[in-house]
Design a protein around this motif. Structure first.
Motif, PDB file in Angstrom:
ATOM      1  N   LEU A  39       8.438 -53.790  -0.100  1.00  0.00           N
ATOM      2  CA  LEU A  39       7.557 -54.852   0.354  1.00  0.00           C
ATOM      3  C   LEU A  39       6.530 -55.171  -0.721  1.00  0.00           C
ATOM      4  CD1 LEU A  39       7.091 -56.695   2.741  1.00  0.00           C
ATOM      5  CD2 LEU A  39       5.502 -55.013   3.667  1.00  0.00           C
ATOM      6  N   THR A  40       6.042 -54.171  -1.393  1.00  0.00           N
ATOM      7  CA  THR A  40       5.070 -54.384  -2.452  1.00  0.00           C
ATOM      8  C   THR A  40       5.710 -55.156  -3.593  1.00  0.00           C
ATOM      9  OG1 THR A  40       3.981 -52.331  -1.851  1.00  0.00           O
ATOM     10  CG2 THR A  40       3.457 -53.231  -4.000  1.00  0.00           C
ATOM     11  N   GLY A  41       6.922 -54.825  -3.955  1.00  0.00           N
ATOM     12  CA  GLY A  41       7.635 -55.573  -4.995  1.00  0.00           C
ATOM     13  C   GLY A  41       7.887 -57.010  -4.570  1.00  0.00           C
ATOM     14  N   ARG A  42       8.287 -57.178  -3.333  1.00  0.00           N
ATOM     15  CA  ARG A  42       8.512 -58.529  -2.821  1.00  0.00           C
ATOM     16  C   ARG A  42       7.204 -59.314  -2.790  1.00  0.00           C
ATOM     17  NH1 ARG A  42      12.412 -57.223   2.316  1.00  0.00           N
ATOM     18  NH2 ARG A  42      14.239 -56.566   1.104  1.00  0.00           N
ATOM     19  N   ALA A  43       6.156 -58.648  -2.357  1.00  0.00           N
ATOM     20  CA  ALA A  43       4.851 -59.314  -2.300  1.00  0.00           C
ATOM     21  C   ALA A  43       4.394 -59.707  -3.700  1.00  0.00           C
ATOM     22  CB  ALA A  43       3.818 -58.412  -1.634  1.00  0.00           C
ATOM     23  N   ALA A  44       4.624 -58.819  -4.660  1.00  0.00           N
ATOM     24  CA  ALA A  44       4.235 -59.129  -6.042  1.00  0.00           C
ATOM     25  C   ALA A  44       5.027 -60.323  -6.555  1.00  0.00           C
ATOM     26  CB  ALA A  44       4.456 -57.909  -6.936  1.00  0.00           C
ATOM     27  N   LEU A  45       6.310 -60.363  -6.244  1.00  0.00           N
ATOM     28  CA  LEU A  45       7.136 -61.486  -6.657  1.00  0.00           C
ATOM     29  C   LEU A  45       6.676 -62.774  -5.986  1.00  0.00           C
ATOM     30  CD1 LEU A  45       9.585 -62.435  -8.266  1.00  0.00           C
ATOM     31  CD2 LEU A  45      10.987 -61.933  -6.253  1.00  0.00           C
ATOM     32  N   LEU A  46       6.355 -62.677  -4.704  1.00  0.00           N
ATOM     33  CA  LEU A  46       5.862 -63.841  -3.974  1.00  0.00           C
ATOM     34  C   LEU A  46       4.547 -64.339  -4.573  1.00  0.00           C
ATOM     35  CD1 LEU A  46       6.180 -65.786  -1.580  1.00  0.00           C
ATOM     36  CD2 LEU A  46       4.919 -64.120  -0.201  1.00  0.00           C
ATOM     37  N   VAL A  47       3.646 -63.425  -4.869  1.00  0.00           N
ATOM     38  CA  VAL A  47       2.374 -63.800  -5.488  1.00  0.00           C
ATOM     39  C   VAL A  47       2.611 -64.429  -6.847  1.00  0.00           C
ATOM     40  CG1 VAL A  47       0.259 -62.837  -6.480  1.00  0.00           C
ATOM     41  CG2 VAL A  47       0.984 -62.149  -4.202  1.00  0.00           C
ATOM     42  N   LEU A  48       3.523 -63.874  -7.614  1.00  0.00           N
ATOM     43  CA  LEU A  48       3.847 -64.428  -8.925  1.00  0.00           C
ATOM     44  C   LEU A  48       4.400 -65.852  -8.801  1.00  0.00           C
ATOM     45  CD1 LEU A  48       4.097 -63.948 -11.978  1.00  0.00           C
ATOM     46  CD2 LEU A  48       6.412 -63.107 -11.537  1.00  0.00           C
ATOM     47  N   VAL A  49       5.289 -66.057  -7.843  1.00  0.00           N
ATOM     48  CA  VAL A  49       5.852 -67.395  -7.629  1.00  0.00           C
ATOM     49  C   VAL A  49       4.760 -68.368  -7.196  1.00  0.00           C
ATOM     50  CG1 VAL A  49       7.405 -68.729  -6.133  1.00  0.00           C
ATOM     51  CG2 VAL A  49       8.188 -66.603  -7.180  1.00  0.00           C
ATOM     52  N   LEU A  50       3.898 -67.947  -6.282  1.00  0.00           N
ATOM     53  CA  LEU A  50       2.814 -68.821  -5.822  1.00  0.00           C
ATOM     54  C   LEU A  50       1.858 -69.170  -6.953  1.00  0.00           C
ATOM     55  CD1 LEU A  50       2.003 -67.397  -2.282  1.00  0.00           C
ATOM     56  CD2 LEU A  50       3.139 -69.540  -2.866  1.00  0.00           C
ATOM     57  N   CYS A  51       1.508 -68.183  -7.770  1.00  0.00           N
ATOM     58  CA  CYS A  51       0.620 -68.449  -8.907  1.00  0.00           C
ATOM     59  C   CYS A  51       1.273 -69.415  -9.885  1.00  0.00           C
ATOM     60  CB  CYS A  51       0.245 -67.148  -9.611  1.00  0.00           C
ATOM     61  SG  CYS A  51      -0.888 -66.144  -8.655  1.00  0.00           S
ATOM     62  N   THR A  52       2.549 -69.242 -10.120  1.00  0.00           N
ATOM     63  CA  THR A  52       3.265 -70.148 -11.009  1.00  0.00           C
ATOM     64  C   THR A  52       3.255 -71.562 -10.450  1.00  0.00           C
ATOM     65  OG1 THR A  52       4.702 -68.320 -11.685  1.00  0.00           O
ATOM     66  CG2 THR A  52       5.478 -70.551 -12.162  1.00  0.00           C
ATOM     67  N   LEU A  53       3.470 -71.703  -9.148  1.00  0.00           N
ATOM     68  CA  LEU A  53       3.423 -73.026  -8.524  1.00  0.00           C
ATOM     69  C   LEU A  53       2.040 -73.653  -8.630  1.00  0.00           C
ATOM     70  CD1 LEU A  53       5.610 -72.557  -5.326  1.00  0.00           C
ATOM     71  CD2 LEU A  53       6.108 -73.955  -7.332  1.00  0.00           C
ATOM     72  N   VAL A  54       1.017 -72.845  -8.394  1.00  0.00           N
ATOM     73  CA  VAL A  54      -0.356 -73.364  -8.488  1.00  0.00           C
ATOM     74  C   VAL A  54      -0.652 -73.840  -9.904  1.00  0.00           C
ATOM     75  CG1 VAL A  54      -2.790 -72.680  -8.418  1.00  0.00           C
ATOM     76  CG2 VAL A  54      -1.277 -72.088  -6.529  1.00  0.00           C
ATOM     77  N   VAL A  55      -0.271 -73.033 -10.884  1.00  0.00           N
ATOM     78  CA  VAL A  55      -0.510 -73.418 -12.284  1.00  0.00           C
ATOM     79  C   VAL A  55       0.307 -74.653 -12.641  1.00  0.00           C
ATOM     80  CG1 VAL A  55      -0.157 -72.671 -14.676  1.00  0.00           C
ATOM     81  CG2 VAL A  55      -1.207 -71.122 -13.031  1.00  0.00           C
ATOM     82  N   ALA A  56       1.545 -74.700 -12.175  1.00  0.00           N
ATOM     83  CA  ALA A  56       2.410 -75.830 -12.505  1.00  0.00           C
ATOM     84  C   ALA A  56       1.933 -77.118 -11.834  1.00  0.00           C
ATOM     85  CB  ALA A  56       3.845 -75.527 -12.093  1.00  0.00           C
ATOM     86  N   LEU A  57       1.345 -77.016 -10.647  1.00  0.00           N
ATOM     87  CA  LEU A  57       0.918 -78.198  -9.913  1.00  0.00           C
ATOM     88  C   LEU A  57      -0.546 -78.566 -10.144  1.00  0.00           C
ATOM     89  CD1 LEU A  57       2.731 -77.611  -6.525  1.00  0.00           C
ATOM     90  CD2 LEU A  57       3.397 -79.139  -8.381  1.00  0.00           C
ATOM     91  N   ALA A  58      -1.309 -77.744 -10.820  1.00  0.00           N
ATOM     92  CA  ALA A  58      -2.743 -78.012 -11.000  1.00  0.00           C
ATOM     93  C   ALA A  58      -2.975 -79.295 -11.791  1.00  0.00           C
ATOM     94  CB  ALA A  58      -3.410 -76.826 -11.691  1.00  0.00           C
ATOM     95  N   TYR A  59      -2.330 -79.448 -12.917  1.00  0.00           N
ATOM     96  CA  TYR A  59      -2.541 -80.641 -13.751  1.00  0.00           C
ATOM     97  C   TYR A  59      -2.069 -81.912 -13.049  1.00  0.00           C
ATOM     98  CZ  TYR A  59      -2.505 -83.805 -17.698  1.00  0.00           C
ATOM     99  OH  TYR A  59      -2.721 -84.873 -18.517  1.00  0.00           O
ATOM    100  N   PRO A  60      -0.866 -81.932 -12.471  1.00  0.00           N
ATOM    101  CA  PRO A  60      -0.468 -83.157 -11.760  1.00  0.00           C
ATOM    102  C   PRO A  60      -1.390 -83.492 -10.584  1.00  0.00           C
ATOM    103  CG  PRO A  60       1.454 -81.811 -12.188  1.00  0.00           C
ATOM    104  CD  PRO A  60       0.254 -80.998 -12.579  1.00  0.00           C
ATOM    105  N   MET A  61      -1.881 -82.489  -9.893  1.00  0.00           N
ATOM    106  CA  MET A  61      -2.797 -82.757  -8.787  1.00  0.00           C
ATOM    107  C   MET A  61      -4.110 -83.340  -9.299  1.00  0.00           C
ATOM    108  SD  MET A  61      -1.383 -82.349  -5.950  1.00  0.00           S
ATOM    109  CE  MET A  61      -2.805 -82.434  -4.896  1.00  0.00           C
ATOM    110  N   ARG A  62      -4.603 -82.804 -10.411  1.00  0.00           N
ATOM    111  CA  ARG A  62      -5.837 -83.339 -10.991  1.00  0.00           C
ATOM    112  C   ARG A  62      -5.624 -84.786 -11.419  1.00  0.00           C
ATOM    113  NH1 ARG A  62      -7.981 -81.201 -16.506  1.00  0.00           N
ATOM    114  NH2 ARG A  62      -6.846 -83.031 -17.146  1.00  0.00           N
TER     115      ARG A  62
END
Length: 158
Positions: A39-62
């Motif tokens: 679960l910790t590995g899955r959670a880490a992967l999920l957090v990594l994916v979410l952070c990547t999405l946030v970083v990828a979408l930050a500039y277009p959203m701005r």
């Protein structure tokens, strides 16, 4: 002896039951630890994916937000331009009316109709200033220009 054997077998049964329960608890704890690590590995992967999405979408959203504010500003500017256009159309329509043209000529150009008497009120202080400036015709032109510049630089003496 029969009672002893029953007691022995009950004690043995309790002991066996305790061992099984201990083994079951141990196995369930081991599974939880394994699950926690998964679960910790899955959670880490999920957090990594979410952070990547946030970083990828930050500039277009701005960009989206800034473009929306620019669009809103352009719409406000277009509304102001439409309002100014309507005002100018109204003014043009007023200038098409001969009565309005006559009224403006009488007000701004001091025109009078034939048979009317026009009066001009003279300010006594302005007359004194004009008489003081009449000596300016005897001086060179550049002195008059320089005096005009000096008067413009002085604060109003009201």
């Amino acid at each position: 002896m029969a009672g002893n054997r029953d007691r022995f077998s009950t004690a043995t049964r309790l002991k066996a039951l305790g061992e099984r329960t201990a083994a079951h608890v141990y196995r369930s704890q081991s599974r939880r630890q394994v699950r926690r690590s998964r679960l910790t590995g899955r959670a880490a992967l999920l957090v990594l994916v979410l952070c990547t999405l946030v970083v990828a979408l930050a500039y277009p959203m701005r960009q989206y937000v800034s473009q929306r504010s620019e669009i809103a500003e352009q719409q406000r500017e277009a509304d102001r331009a439409r309002q100014r256009l309507e005002e100018l159309r109204d003014e043009k329509a007023r200038w098409q009316d001969p009565a309005y043209v006559e009224q403006q000529a009488r007000r701004h150009l001091h025109y009078v109709r034939p048979g009317e008497i026009g009066y001009t009120v003279i300010d006594p202080e302005a007359e004194e200033r004009r008489s003081a400036d009449e000596g300016a015709a005897d001086r060179p032109w550049y002195s008059n220009v320089w005096d005009g510049v000096d008067k413009a630089d002085r604060p109003d003496e009201d």
